[in-house]
Write an enzyme that holds these catalytic residues in place. Structure first.
Site, PDB file in Angstrom:
ATOM      1  N   CYS A   9       0.807  -1.232   0.000  1.00 34.49           N
ATOM      2  CA  CYS A   9       0.000   0.000   0.000  1.00 34.49           C
ATOM      3  C   CYS A   9       0.838   1.280   0.000  1.00 34.49           C
ATOM      4  O   CYS A   9       0.520   2.243  -0.697  1.00 34.49           O
ATOM      5  CB  CYS A   9      -0.972  -0.001   1.181  1.00 34.49           C
ATOM      6  SG  CYS A   9      -0.202  -0.403   2.755  1.00 34.49           S
ATOM      7  N   HIS A  39      -2.456   6.556   4.218  1.00 31.72           N
ATOM      8  CA  HIS A  39      -1.051   6.613   4.615  1.00 31.72           C
ATOM      9  C   HIS A  39      -0.481   7.932   4.115  1.00 31.72           C
ATOM     10  O   HIS A  39      -0.452   8.204   2.915  1.00 31.72           O
ATOM     11  CB  HIS A  39      -0.274   5.461   3.976  1.00 31.72           C
ATOM     12  CG  HIS A  39      -0.630   4.102   4.519  1.00 31.72           C
ATOM     13  ND1 HIS A  39      -1.482   3.910   5.573  1.00 31.72           N
ATOM     14  CD2 HIS A  39      -0.208   2.853   4.149  1.00 31.72           C
ATOM     15  CE1 HIS A  39      -1.582   2.603   5.834  1.00 31.72           C
ATOM     16  NE2 HIS A  39      -0.834   1.953   4.974  1.00 31.72           N
TER      17      HIS A  39
END
Lengths: 346, 346, 346, 346
Positions: B142, B234
């Site tokens: 990710c 993130h």
């Protein structure tokens, strides 16, 4: 037993340099067994790992390993399903078990002891002693301990019922008990079995001894429990319906003035004031007040109370209890101190 | 496969009313298998559970059950240790597997595909097709997906090295992967294997095809990863050392203007602007910007970028990537759309 | 001065029962002035409000009120815009000012003093003494203090550059400085002026004295700063480019072994080990490690370091500094102890 | 009016492409006035800033600027101290004001309107119209709206009293109303005036019209309010004492089946089911359920309810209300739709 969990850590912290007890062994599950204590977990209860415990090798929680260490007293922070047989066996071997597990709380001859509240309940352990050489004394559920500490001094005013709504911290679910995604910036309006525990345990603790049996109190308790994203400390809103109108200041006075056997006996872990009434309009708060209690050894043993309000015959208030200390390890240790002073430990 | 986890839920959400794909089966571990999808988990990815999936019975993740449903394509959100043999078997049965698991990322003939970045890498799946009737296409880690999306358009300026420091949300650890007590009001400066994944995967993704092989890029990437108490998204601070001085506005322009194959092909899940440069001094922020991307179906597929600063030959910037969408389910689906358009699925 | 803010509270906490200093007055803005200290704020730095301060009346921060108390030393936790003229005036009245405000940090004859790092910079206060009867000594920005503590012992290996990325706690924004809605479950990739402060102050602190002037160090520092939802402690990821390859264990050794003037002089607030290298793979963490430092009086004065990694010529590591203690009040007090021992306070 | 705050943003979001209303002006304090709306704040209520509002210039909140835009209706998200005179003046100018401010809630001829609950209260605005050409209709406090939505359908069982304990999100304190240090990982057991508002407003809303006056309901409400670290959504634990024993399933049925005037009239912002009873044991949860409501335009307008339990004559339950939508902007807009359909706006 169960030394790596949060309650286990609190036991180790509070037993450090204890005037009455000496730590002879630490146990945990097989995952940590064999390691030095300092390597067996992330120490998460403040300060440094006590020197005395740091280098101790953690044993696996098996009775035979424990018995080799010849303890007189065992403090148990085991999960309930493990606690039941082990604690029973240890008792049969003449060991005095002070347990935070719920497994024996409903045994007829086992008290749920909070020395400030029901010191007379200790009496019933004699029934255990008539059968075994040791006994088991249990601790209440963490929320219950805060609630009964506040209800006890108000019994003089006549309590008709109590409604309690909780804001319980994540440490109450254990070190690994609650996934972060469930609670981050969220509230969970459910804690398994908690409401029943509060409602039922408080009745036993506030019960009276009659013919060597505990007759439970019959005041209805109505509990609603939530988990909140706070690290330590259970805040609770309590609405107490009294039999008559009582002024706020008299409620405050009754709470502030409350002392119990541990205070009279000056037990090492007894807080000078077990109940602290705060006058600020926005307290108690978990982050600011969870460690209340004096002297140093009794940090976290005082219950803080605030916002006492009168509404018709109801008294509303908030209370805060340190779930790992007053609600768990601290009261267990206080009970052991109390039992020791009562000369019940040979 | 793996439909109850957070990435599995994103797959279901994004496949709802999809113009190219029709959902024929959902699988999960035996714990949820047999339940209706709506009862198999707490839906945690926004909106309502899609009608089409609500009442579907969840199958256990076993190849034979899956094959009975005769899917052409399987999207995999399995944990890696499970994914390896199952995905391999499905491929041998002629199924086209788009996987978020890391288990096949390092196979020589399996691309880590991000259709905007390395569409040419799809080429190597032909080697799988020469052996099997199906193939496996993987997704990157990710964090990696956010990083390479930003590095790719800057390659024109000559990249000497990149230093990346992450602020990764708890959803990256899965629905039950991270205990609340570890992260509540805390930072954990460690995510297992994450730094290595970022450093290594970005080299493969940014590599070039030579003689039907991927020759990895050799720009050194230095990654440091932390978990932070944020639910989704993130955030990453990136310092990019360029071969020459480049003005901030030229960097911003190169990023804003970037389009790739999915944009040209107008794939359903392709965001119109895969990179969005924000001018505010305090953005991107996870809570405000994680769902960036347009049109509706591409929500969470755009990477937002802010605070582009020039320091000597370094360009500093922050980027934010939706770890479950662009960093997982979304790119998998985009890859499947891309492959379909390329007529690689018969 | 500024006793009700978080740094002011830390000053009061750390000056409690101090062997060298006696508290004679507390000041704050007019909002709290006139109140007893215990009523002027919610005490939020742990433990109880020190007895000596509890009942003291808080003065308004005006020089004339202060001078009436005839202090020798004044600790300043004022906001910068207020600090400038007041601190200058107090100096002119023969008072020794130790300030956490940034307003005088760039005066040529005012050191940014961290006694472990640049004790020789104290020298330049003599230039103030040649003009005034008092002097001003400043403290660095909170993040800077953590960074330079780690860079100093590594200078022996030759530092080419350092890249620092921060995870800064909300207490760094002051008691009321940051709205909850902005940071709850979020990250803000911007802290006003912070990056510049880190980059510039570290150069002055690591500079050398030449002809009675501080010649700033010229190692380039590249800083990126974020606010994170953590209460106390600034975590920082640092990548240090060295002139040669150095093994991790030698870096760890250089850091662990580091001692400075305060340790040699055994100053009361000096931690025995100013730098603590942790071996666990996931430390330091703000919640677990922010209070590092021994003995008791030096709690929060040690910087913890972890995850030292070697990547080519770069050394990567994480460090944690208590922003209100080592990064603010604690270093101010340590500086005062140091100055006192140097007999610079008459 | 007050378009940059969180409630103001919700107004803008919900008025986007509204079938009945067209946005002609946006106002805010002088700090944002003169800016384009998109630059006047960080958009924090999900999705993108509506195109129609993005480029609009924000006016300062002054009646004369507003009147120049010739609005028929004004939605007010002003702070109460500002709202009082401005709203009164606008009414005198023939404008129909729908206000979220508390300043006129206690005017005898101003209803606190929740169209599902007390549509008949609209009647009393005619008294305003006999005096002015416009009128003011107010909204209840955010917590109150959730409570009365649940009490109303239970009136058939006879309500003796209700005890409500809240878990209120930080957005309820406004965009900048609560400092992060006060609430991070903490609970604050105090929200100024909130308990009184809940206790008093619910009586007016549930009151009956008699001789053109609202006669307040006399069921005692006992409220205790806390702020919790959650972004959006107020969760509430409610204990309702009924006049007779009622089975849980009958309570659930009464709640689920509840519809009001907005549902019958199919108003654009009316949720199909204003009350949604959840069967899961751990719901509703703010993060998962705050946006409940269908169709799309009514997202956040449904109140979710869970854990209905019977304890003697008490019914315990949890409810969740979106404080910015159903508890503020949404109900204001729904009221305006309702008034429009009633042909009260010329």
């Amino acid at each position: 037993m169960g030394c790596t969990g949060l309650i286990g850590q609190q036991f180790v912290r509070m037993l450090n340099n204890h005037p009455c007890f000496e730590l002879v062994a630490l146990t945990s599950s097989s995952r940590s067994a064999g390691k030095k204590y300092k390597q067996a977990m992330n120490w998460a209860v403040g300060g440094d790992i006590p020197e005395m415990a740091k280098e101790m090798e953690v044993l696996e929680t098996r009775p035979k390993y424990l018995l080799q260490c010849e303890p007189k007293i065992v403090f148990s922070a085991l999960p309930s399903f493990l606690a039941e047989p082990i604690e029973r066996f240890l008792r049969s071997q003449g060991i005095f078990v002070f347990s935070n597990a719920s497994s024996h709380r409903w045994d007829e001859d086992v008290p749920i002891l909070i020395p400030e509240i029901n010191p007379d309940h200790l009496e019933i352990v004699r029934q255990q002693l008539s059968r075994d050489k040791g006994f088991i004394v249990t601790n209440s559920n963490c929320s219950t301990s805060g609630l009964v500490m506040v209800l006890k001094p108000l019994e003089r005013f006549g309590i008709r019922s109590a409604t309690v709504t909780t804001y319980q911290s994540i440490s109450g679910a254990g070190r690994r008990g609650l996934p972060a995604m469930e609670i981050e910036a969220n509230i969970i309006p459910f804690i398994k079995d908690e409401e029943q525990k509060i409602e039922r345990e408080s009745k036993k603790i506030l019960g009276r001894i009659e013919k060597k049996k505990i007759i439970p109190n019959d005041v209805p308790i109505n509990a609603s429990c939530c988990r909140v994203p706070v690290r330590e400390g259970h805040l609770m809103s309590v609405v107490i319906e009294l039999k008559e109108n009582v002024e706020v200041r008299n409620v405050a006075k009754a709470l502030s003035a409350f002392k119990g056997a541990p205070q009279e006996m000056r037990l090492p872990t007894a807080p000078e004031c077990p109940l602290i009434v705060m006058n600020e309009e926005d307290r108690p708060q978990p982050v600011l007040d969870v460690h209340a209690g004096w002297p140093e050894r009794a940090r976290g043993m005082a219950v803080t109370i605030g916002r006492i309000r009168e509404k018709a015959r109801n008294i509303n208030l908030f209370l805060l209890v340190h779930n790992l200390v007053r609600g768990a390890a601290g009261t267990c240790i206080l009970s052991a101190e109390f039992v020791l002073r009562k000369n019940l430990i040979g």
